[in-house]
Design an enzyme around this catalytic site. Structure first.
Site, PDB file in Angstrom:
ATOM      1  N   GLU A 150     -37.466  -5.419  -5.627  1.00  0.00           N
ATOM      2  CA  GLU A 150     -38.394  -4.363  -5.208  1.00  0.00           C
ATOM      3  C   GLU A 150     -39.766  -4.477  -5.837  1.00  0.00           C
ATOM      4  O   GLU A 150     -40.756  -4.058  -5.256  1.00  0.00           O
ATOM      5  CB  GLU A 150     -37.836  -2.972  -5.566  1.00  0.00           C
ATOM      6  N   LYS A 186     -33.719 -14.669 -27.924  1.00  0.00           N
ATOM      7  CA  LYS A 186     -33.429 -15.346 -26.658  1.00  0.00           C
ATOM      8  C   LYS A 186     -33.672 -14.460 -25.428  1.00  0.00           C
ATOM      9  O   LYS A 186     -34.324 -14.889 -24.470  1.00  0.00           O
ATOM     10  CB  LYS A 186     -31.988 -15.867 -26.693  1.00  0.00           C
ATOM     11  N   PRO A 187     -33.170 -13.208 -25.423  1.00  0.00           N
ATOM     12  CA  PRO A 187     -33.432 -12.366 -24.238  1.00  0.00           C
ATOM     13  C   PRO A 187     -34.934 -12.222 -23.963  1.00  0.00           C
ATOM     14  O   PRO A 187     -35.362 -12.244 -22.810  1.00  0.00           O
ATOM     15  CB  PRO A 187     -32.807 -11.019 -24.610  1.00  0.00           C
ATOM     16  N   GLN A 189     -37.271 -14.422 -24.733  1.00  0.00           N
ATOM     17  CA  GLN A 189     -37.739 -15.698 -24.169  1.00  0.00           C
ATOM     18  C   GLN A 189     -37.426 -15.795 -22.683  1.00  0.00           C
ATOM     19  O   GLN A 189     -38.245 -16.207 -21.881  1.00  0.00           O
ATOM     20  CB  GLN A 189     -37.066 -16.865 -24.889  1.00  0.00           C
ATOM     21  N   CYS A 383     -37.674  29.698 -13.756  1.00  0.00           N
ATOM     22  CA  CYS A 383     -37.545  29.504 -12.313  1.00  0.00           C
ATOM     23  C   CYS A 383     -36.199  30.032 -11.798  1.00  0.00           C
ATOM     24  O   CYS A 383     -36.025  31.239 -11.739  1.00  0.00           O
ATOM     25  CB  CYS A 383     -37.761  28.038 -11.958  1.00  0.00           C
ATOM     26  N   HIS A 506     -42.783  27.065 -14.135  1.00  0.00           N
ATOM     27  CA  HIS A 506     -42.184  26.156 -15.125  1.00  0.00           C
ATOM     28  C   HIS A 506     -43.186  25.906 -16.249  1.00  0.00           C
ATOM     29  O   HIS A 506     -43.972  24.953 -16.177  1.00  0.00           O
ATOM     30  CB  HIS A 506     -41.854  24.810 -14.477  1.00  0.00           C
ATOM     31  N   GLU A 508     -42.794  24.588 -18.984  1.00  0.00           N
ATOM     32  CA  GLU A 508     -42.538  23.335 -19.705  1.00  0.00           C
ATOM     33  C   GLU A 508     -43.460  22.191 -19.278  1.00  0.00           C
ATOM     34  O   GLU A 508     -43.723  21.279 -20.049  1.00  0.00           O
ATOM     35  CB  GLU A 508     -41.066  22.917 -19.568  1.00  0.00           C
TER      36      GLU A 508
HETATM   37  N1  GLN Z   1     -33.713  27.176  -6.118  1.00  0.00           N
HETATM   38  C1  GLN Z   1     -34.723  28.110  -6.441  1.00  0.00           C
HETATM   39  C2  GLN Z   1     -35.831  28.153  -5.387  1.00  0.00           C
HETATM   40  O1  GLN Z   1     -35.982  27.250  -4.626  1.00  0.00           O
HETATM   41  C3  GLN Z   1     -35.307  27.817  -7.820  1.00  0.00           C
HETATM   42  C4  GLN Z   1     -35.993  26.510  -7.904  1.00  0.00           C
HETATM   43  C5  GLN Z   1     -36.187  26.022  -9.311  1.00  0.00           C
HETATM   44  O2  GLN Z   1     -35.560  26.490 -10.245  1.00  0.00           O
HETATM   45  N2  GLN Z   1     -37.027  25.032  -9.492  1.00  0.00           N
HETATM   46  O3  GLN Z   1     -36.569  29.088  -5.314  1.00  0.00           O
END
Ligand code: GLN
Length: 529
Positions: A150, A186-187, A189, A383, A506, A508
């Protein structure tokens, strides 16, 4: 003119090529250069949006709504920059564009081929993104390992790119120790040999290794792989990924890059990264560190990468607060099979329910949320975690029997539902609400306290929403809506508890070392009291 650093991988997958790429970028940024990064994924999916996190790790979401490979998350975190969906180039994207042009007749009757049409398209996409980023140096990480069918068109393109631009090649390999403790080359190389067969000669070899590379090992790699000895860089295992830029600095990688790419001299002021390293050092030096235990109750818990950004966000918050949380991953379904099992949550200082799709495990997650609410254990819902908090609250506090989300099944009380505009979109293939949106925060709430602001911007990836019809009823029973985007509910909290906060977005994805995400800092801080 943008200069390029191409990062390929050999020997085997999972060597941390993404972290290596991000760390090289950070090293350059610390020296005062503007850096950006592109990830090439040789699979046929157009983007990562449709990919199962159980096979592939988390789908990372960018501010522009791009659903991309999790390595873009690593780049954003290490480089503290914002990327766009065009920074993730896939075979699917390239072919889609070429075939669309072919159908429009743009190739004027010529036979459309991998060389030059696909390779030209790859080149165009790379240069386009690099130039738009206004960076001085663009890293290009090629997913997979050299030799995969690929990735051939991509490697061919990068070989050609060398004729047109300033490009250097970094190859990431593995040096293993044999039973006698000897470092085996070796790997390395072999994988360099494979690279050369494609017409590519690495300028730098980054060798992952358990112990620092011996001088003699470097010499051997240098001799067999035709790379200067100073350009053989040991990437020794570190206790924390954020230490890797310093490892590379000590190994002298910057000088090698500077010479090869003819970079100008800069008097860079030490960047904010210094603080990140200081935070790490101060935790590892401390004799007594608080170690709060966090239970993450989810669905893909056996593949830790499926919640990579959450793990990192917890770490960023911990670095800021000087503690060392212990994360445990719990399969939500375990609670469904054994109702008493939920009692084991008593052993944790905090409970987190992350995002997710589909029905599996939702009842178990709600059992965990209920347990957190009733026992006043700090709780953060993200979420789907927020949607479940609403359902749990509607069922067990408001008393709406059978309340649920229309994502799972029909329900007499659709407290989570598609909004009319999303319903329309769903008829056209189920488009999600993706990327960054502004959120208004209500003054005097927990959300206001942790963010310290009335307007924030966070990233989304979901279809379903809190049904506005039920909001007054939920509020009457003590649930507080502390953040909204227009009529959409974005943050909820339950002020009777020490820390109970859940977000439709989210957080995060915006968390970075040195700039931890406020909900995570608040969550962790509440456990340290
Ligand atoms: N499944 C839920 C929605 O679509 C929450 C999505 C999620 O947690 N990212 O609204």
């Amino acid at each position: 003119m943008v200069k390029y650093i191409v990062v390929t991988g050999g020997v085997m997958s999972g060597l941390g090529k993404g972290i290596t790429t991000a760390s090289i970028g950070r090293l350059l940024k610390n020296k005062g250069y503007e850096v950006t990064a592109i990830k090439i994924d040789p699979y046929l999916n157009v983007d990562a949006g449709t990919m199962n996190p159980y096979q592939h790790g988390e789908v990372f979401v960018l501010d522009d709504g791009g659903e991309v490979d999790l390595d873009l998350g690593n780049y954003e975190r290490f480089l503290d920059i914002e990327l766009t969906k065009d920074h993730n180039i896939t075979t699917g994207k390239v072919y889609l564009s070429v075939i669309t042009k072919e159908r429009r007749g743009e190739y004027l009757g010529s036979t459309v081929q991998i060389i030059p049409h696909i390779t030209d398209e790859i080149k165009r996409q790379i240069k386009d993104v690099a130039e738009r980023s206004e960076a001085e140096i663009c890293l290009i990480e090629v997913g997979g390992t050299v030799g995969d069918i690929e990735s051939m068109p991509f490697l061919e393109t990068l070989r050609q790119l060398r004729m047109e631009e300033e490009v250097m090649f970094v190859h990431v390999t593995l040096v293993l120790n044999d039973a006698q403790g000897e470092q085996k080359t070796k790997p390395t190389q072999h994988s360099v040999k494979e690279l050369r067969e494609l017409g590519l000669q690495p300028d730098v070899i980054v060798a992952r290794c358990r112990e620092p590379l011996l001088d003699s090992t470097k010499e051997k790699i240098s001799l067999f792989c035709d790379v200067k000895k100073e350009a053989v860089i040991g990437a020794v295992d570190v206790d924390d990924i954020y230490r890797l830029p310093s490892v590379f600095a000590e190994e002298g990688l910057f000088d090698v890059i500077k010479e090869k790419l003819k970079l100008d001299d800069r008097d860079a002021m030490e960047s904010s990264w210094e603080n990140v390293v200081i935070q790490l050092d101060s935790i590892s030096r401390r004799k007594h560190v608080k170690m709060p235990r966090i239970a993450i109750v989810g669905k893909y818990t056996h593949l830790v990468d499926s919640y990579l950004s959450i793990r990192e966000a917890i770490k960023h918050a911990a670095m800021e607060l000087g503690c060392k949380p212990k994360i445990e991953w719990i399969e939500a379904e375990e609670f469904e099979e054994d109702e008493e099992g939920v009692e084991r949550l008593w052993d944790y200082h905090g409970i987190l329910v992350p995002g997710g799709f589909g029905t599996r495990g939702v009842e178990g997650k709600m059992m965990a949320i209920r347990y957190a609410r009733e026992h006043d254990i700090p709780y953060l819902g993200l979420c789907l975690g927020m949607q479940l908090s609403i359902v749990e609250f509607a069922r067990n506090v408001v008393g709406l029997e059978g309340a649920g989300s229309t994502e799972w099944s029909e329900t007499p009380h659709p407290v989570i539902d598609l909004l009319p505009e999303q319903k329309k979109l769903k008829d056209y293939g189920g488009t999600m609400r993706l990327g960054g949106y502004e959120i208004d925060i209500v003054e005097g709430t927990l959300a206001h306290q942790i963010y310290g602001r009335k307007k924030i911007r966070e990233r989304h990836r979901h279809r379903y929403e809190v049904n506005p019809k039920y909001v007054p009823l939920l509020q009457k029973h003590g649930l507080v809506i502390s953040g909204t985007h227009k009529e959409r509910v974005e943050i909820i909290e339950f002020p009777k508890n020490r820390f109970y906060l859940a977000t439709q977005f989210h957080p995060e994805f915006n968390s970075r070392p040195g700039k931890a995400s406020p909900p995570f800092v608040g969550f962790l801080r509440s456990m340290l009291r």
